[in-house]
Design a protein around this motif. Sequence first.
Motif, PDB file in Angstrom:
ATOM      1  N   UNK A 207       0.835  -1.208   0.000  1.00 40.56           N
ATOM      2  CA  UNK A 207       0.000   0.000   0.000  1.00 40.56           C
ATOM      3  C   UNK A 207       0.868   1.256   0.000  1.00 40.56           C
ATOM      4  N   UNK A 208       0.416   2.272  -0.715  1.00 42.00           N
ATOM      5  CA  UNK A 208       1.154   3.533  -0.743  1.00 42.00           C
ATOM      6  C   UNK A 208       1.320   4.114   0.660  1.00 42.00           C
ATOM      7  N   UNK A 209       0.375   3.833   1.530  1.00 34.76           N
ATOM      8  CA  UNK A 209       0.430   4.375   2.893  1.00 34.76           C
ATOM      9  C   UNK A 209       1.529   3.723   3.735  1.00 34.76           C
ATOM     10  N   UNK A 210       2.114   2.629   3.243  1.00 36.33           N
ATOM     11  CA  UNK A 210       3.130   1.905   4.001  1.00 36.33           C
ATOM     12  C   UNK A 210       4.551   2.271   3.590  1.00 36.33           C
ATOM     13  N   UNK A 211       4.712   3.285   2.751  1.00 40.31           N
ATOM     14  CA  UNK A 211       6.022   3.611   2.177  1.00 40.31           C
ATOM     15  C   UNK A 211       7.112   3.723   3.238  1.00 40.31           C
ATOM     16  N   UNK A 223      12.577  -1.026  -7.990  1.00 41.53           N
ATOM     17  CA  UNK A 223      11.725  -0.096  -8.742  1.00 41.53           C
ATOM     18  C   UNK A 223      10.389   0.131  -8.017  1.00 41.53           C
ATOM     19  N   UNK A 224       9.962   1.364  -7.950  1.00 44.58           N
ATOM     20  CA  UNK A 224       8.682   1.681  -7.298  1.00 44.58           C
ATOM     21  C   UNK A 224       7.534   0.937  -7.981  1.00 44.58           C
ATOM     22  N   UNK A 225       7.639   0.774  -9.303  1.00 41.71           N
ATOM     23  CA  UNK A 225       6.602   0.084 -10.074  1.00 41.71           C
ATOM     24  C   UNK A 225       6.404  -1.351  -9.596  1.00 41.71           C
ATOM     25  N   UNK A 226       7.473  -1.954  -9.058  1.00 43.30           N
ATOM     26  CA  UNK A 226       7.397  -3.343  -8.604  1.00 43.30           C
ATOM     27  C   UNK A 226       6.976  -3.472  -7.150  1.00 43.30           C
ATOM     28  N   UNK A 227       6.808  -2.338  -6.463  1.00 45.55           N
ATOM     29  CA  UNK A 227       6.509  -2.376  -5.036  1.00 45.55           C
ATOM     30  C   UNK A 227       5.085  -1.958  -4.697  1.00 45.55           C
ATOM     31  N   UNK A 228       4.680  -0.776  -5.164  1.00 45.63           N
ATOM     32  CA  UNK A 228       3.460  -0.137  -4.671  1.00 45.63           C
ATOM     33  C   UNK A 228       2.307  -0.265  -5.659  1.00 45.63           C
ATOM     34  N   UNK A 229       1.090  -0.403  -5.091  1.00 43.46           N
ATOM     35  CA  UNK A 229      -0.076  -0.598  -5.955  1.00 43.46           C
ATOM     36  C   UNK A 229      -1.347  -0.074  -5.289  1.00 43.46           C
ATOM     37  N   UNK A 230      -1.489   1.240  -5.268  1.00 42.23           N
ATOM     38  CA  UNK A 230      -2.716   1.843  -4.771  1.00 42.23           C
ATOM     39  C   UNK A 230      -2.753   1.971  -3.260  1.00 42.23           C
ATOM     40  N   UNK A 231      -3.827   2.551  -2.769  1.00 44.12           N
ATOM     41  CA  UNK A 231      -3.954   2.843  -1.346  1.00 44.12           C
ATOM     42  C   UNK A 231      -3.947   1.592  -0.475  1.00 44.12           C
ATOM     43  N   UNK A 232      -4.536   0.505  -0.976  1.00 42.35           N
ATOM     44  CA  UNK A 232      -4.569  -0.725  -0.175  1.00 42.35           C
ATOM     45  C   UNK A 232      -3.592  -1.784  -0.685  1.00 42.35           C
ATOM     46  N   UNK A 233      -2.850  -1.464  -1.744  1.00 39.06           N
ATOM     47  CA  UNK A 233      -1.872  -2.392  -2.290  1.00 39.06           C
ATOM     48  C   UNK A 233      -2.439  -3.449  -3.220  1.00 39.06           C
ATOM     49  N   UNK A 234      -3.739  -3.414  -3.483  1.00 38.09           N
ATOM     50  CA  UNK A 234      -4.380  -4.505  -4.220  1.00 38.09           C
ATOM     51  C   UNK A 234      -4.797  -4.131  -5.643  1.00 38.09           C
TER      52      UNK A 234
END
Length: 299
Positions: A207-211, A223-234
């Motif tokens: 989740x973006x909130x867990x950065x 790469x950020x593209x391989x880590x984060x995916x929206x507010x809940x990560x899903x």
Amino acid sequence: MQPHPGERPPKPRSVLLAEVAQATQRLADAGVPSPRNDAEELAAFVHGVKRGLLHTVGDADFDARYWEAVARREAREPLQHITGHAYFRYLELQVGPGVFVPRPETESVVDWAIAAVRAMDVVEPLIVDLCTGSGAIALAMAQEVPRSRVHAVELSEEALVWTRKNARHADQAAGSRVTIHHGDARTALPELNGQVDLVVSNPPYIPLTEWEYVAPEARDHDPQLALFSGEDGLDTIRGIERTAHRLLRPGGIVVVEHADTQGGQVPWIFSEASGWADAADHPDLNNRPRFATARKALP
């Protein structure tokens, strides 16, 4: 203390092993999760030997570049970026800036996927690896399921450099059965709709909130593209659900890795209402929820 008469004096400790002990303490003080392992791996890399042979490096052969490597790891640069390779199942992969470093947890995902494919009554299984990154999953599947045909999809052009490099250096039989595609997991491979036996993916799911809570090795180097995916990560997993349903034949299987905190959420994405059956979650080797599976419902 003097040795007793007849005893041999203790053998002097090698310079390298003494330096490894110092490096271990430095890495531990820096918060590196596996300081002894990493100190030894760096020493083996710099001196060109296997870890088990570090004791054979003579004092005169100690390479001062070891401390340069230790300083980089102390600054939380990934071990694999320093050595240039990562081990995954039976593979030695080349990795570096621009590509996600494969993790041991993903080996459990591949283990389950391989068992599922082998249980299918299919002579030449057709497999799709979405968000392939270094190609770890795709190449492992091709290597361990010898008659499989694997399509590996990656959106990042930087990551694809490493995917192609690893495919070229893989076992020839396995590498020749992996087809690499530059594309988005959400729209990939329409020409294979309804034909695929298994879809597997280790997508971005943080989740973006867990950065701020992500380990520096990942946050600052993967790469950020391989880590984060929206507010809940899903977000990406929701897209993969739709792609997998489109690609799979009836009875085909999807396997998707997720964070250990998402075990109660991901199986619900593969719902009966969306055309899935047998959705379930599975633990990794540490008994933490790690990946979800589902079967495309029969008509």
